[in-house]
Design a protein around this motif. Structure first.
Motif, PDB file in Angstrom:
ATOM      1  N   GLU A  69       0.937  -1.120  -0.129  1.00 41.68           N
ATOM      2  CA  GLU A  69      -0.092   0.110  -0.064  1.00 41.68           C
ATOM      3  C   GLU A  69       0.922   1.326  -0.097  1.00 41.68           C
ATOM      4  OE1 GLU A  69      -3.724   1.958   2.405  1.00 41.68           O
ATOM      5  OE2 GLU A  69      -2.780   0.117   3.083  1.00 41.68           O
ATOM      6  N   THR A  72       0.822   3.933   2.773  1.00 43.15           N
ATOM      7  CA  THR A  72       1.279   3.651   4.373  1.00 43.15           C
ATOM      8  C   THR A  72       2.386   3.016   4.489  1.00 43.15           C
ATOM      9  OG1 THR A  72       0.108   1.573   4.166  1.00 43.15           O
ATOM     10  CG2 THR A  72      -1.235   3.465   4.903  1.00 43.15           C
ATOM     11  N   GLU A  74       2.666  -0.226   3.947  1.00 43.20           N
ATOM     12  CA  GLU A  74       2.378  -1.610   4.822  1.00 43.20           C
ATOM     13  C   GLU A  74       2.592  -2.674   3.620  1.00 43.20           C
ATOM     14  OE1 GLU A  74       1.627  -2.565   7.469  1.00 43.20           O
ATOM     15  OE2 GLU A  74       1.146  -0.702   8.799  1.00 43.20           O
ATOM     16  N   SER A 107      -2.342  -3.352   7.357  1.00 46.04           N
ATOM     17  CA  SER A 107      -3.473  -2.519   7.154  1.00 46.04           C
ATOM     18  C   SER A 107      -4.659  -3.333   7.278  1.00 46.04           C
ATOM     19  CB  SER A 107      -3.408  -1.788   5.977  1.00 46.04           C
ATOM     20  OG  SER A 107      -2.351  -0.778   5.803  1.00 46.04           O
ATOM     21  N   GLY A 131      -6.427   2.956  -0.871  1.00 48.77           N
ATOM     22  CA  GLY A 131      -5.204   3.603  -0.814  1.00 48.77           C
ATOM     23  C   GLY A 131      -5.033   4.853  -1.315  1.00 48.77           C
TER      24      GLY A 131
END
Length: 206
Positions: A69, A72, A74, A107, A131
Motif C-alpha cells: 500500500e 502507508t 504496509e 493495514s 489506498g
C-alpha cells in the motif's frame, strides 16, 4: 437597432468564450502546479533510515509476492507455504497440506489461504479506490523511482525475493503475472466492488 442587438450578442458570445477559455487555462495551470509539487516532493523528501521495500540486511524476507500500500508503506505477503525458520525468505522442507485459514496482512487486509493437495492459493480482496497517494518518506529514492513508474497511488505488487532486483507490477483488473513458482491473477468482482487478487502456488508441480 437590430445591428446594435446583434453586436451585443456577438460581444456577449465572445466574452463567454473568453471566460470559458480563461477558466480552462487557470485550471490547467493549477493542475500543473499541483503535479509539479507532487513530483518535487517525491524527489526531495528525505530518505528513511530503512526503506520498507529494499532494506533487509539478513536477506530476503518474503518468498511469495507482496502487496504494497503506497500511502502507508504496509506490506502484505500473499503467503501460501510455511516459511523456513532457519533461512529467511525460504520455504520449510515439510509442508502441512491440510491447511485452511483466514488471516490479516498489513493495514488489516484479509487473506484467505488454502494449502491442500489439489490447490495452493492465497486470496486478498482490495476495496475499490483503495489506498491514497504514495508517501515518499517510506522509501529510498531508488525504490521511489521504481514504484512511481508503475503507480503513484493505491497498491502495487512486488517480488522482493531478490532485493537487488526488485520487480514491481501494477495492480489492475485482468492482470496476470507469473512470478517464480507463483501465478498472481487479478479480477474485478462487480457484485462486491472488490479487486480480487489471487496468488496460486505451483511448488509441487513437476
Amino acid at each position: 437597432m437590430r445591428k446594435s442587438k446583434w453586436l451585443q450578442n456577438v460581444l456577449l458570445c465572445i466574452g463567454g468564450v473568453f471566460l470559458f477559455l480563461a477558466g480552462i487555462g487557470l485550471g490547467w495551470i493549477r493542475c500543473r502546479q499541483t503535479e509539479t509539487a507532487f513530483w518535487e516532493n517525491i524527489l526531495i523528501a528525505p530518505e528513511p533510515e530503512e526503506c520498507v521495500a529494499c532494506d533487509n540486511l539478513q536477506g530476503p524476507r518474503f518468498h511469495a509476492p507482496c502487496l504494497l500500500e503506497l500511502s502507508t508503506g504496509e506490506l502484505t505477503e500473499l503467503e501460501i507455504y510455511e516459511p523456513c525458520h532457519r533461512y529467511s525468505g525460504e520455504l520449510a522442507p515439510d509442508q502441512d497440506m491440510d491447511y485452511n485459514v483466514m488471516t490479516f496482512g498489513g493495514s488489516g487486509l484479509p487473506l484467505f489461504i488454502d494449502r491442500m493437495e489439489e490447490i495452493q492459493r492465497c486470496v486478498a480482496y482490495l476495496p475499490e479506490k483503495a489506498g491514497g497517494e504514495i508517501e515518499p518518506f517510506y522509501y529510498c529514492r531508488d525504490c521511489r523511482a521504481k514504484l512511481t513508474k508503475v503507480a503513484t497511488q493505491g497498491y502495487v505488487l512486488l517480488d522482493l525475493y531478490d532485493l537487488d532486483a526488485i520487480q514491481v507490477y501494477p495492480v489492475e483488473d485482468s492482470a496476470e503475472y507469473p512470478i517464480r513458482i507463483y501465478t498472481v491473477t487479478m479480477a474485478h468482482d462487480e457484485d462486491q466492488g472488490h479487486l480480487v487478487v489471487t496468488n496460486i502456488g505451483h511448488l509441487f508441480e513437476s
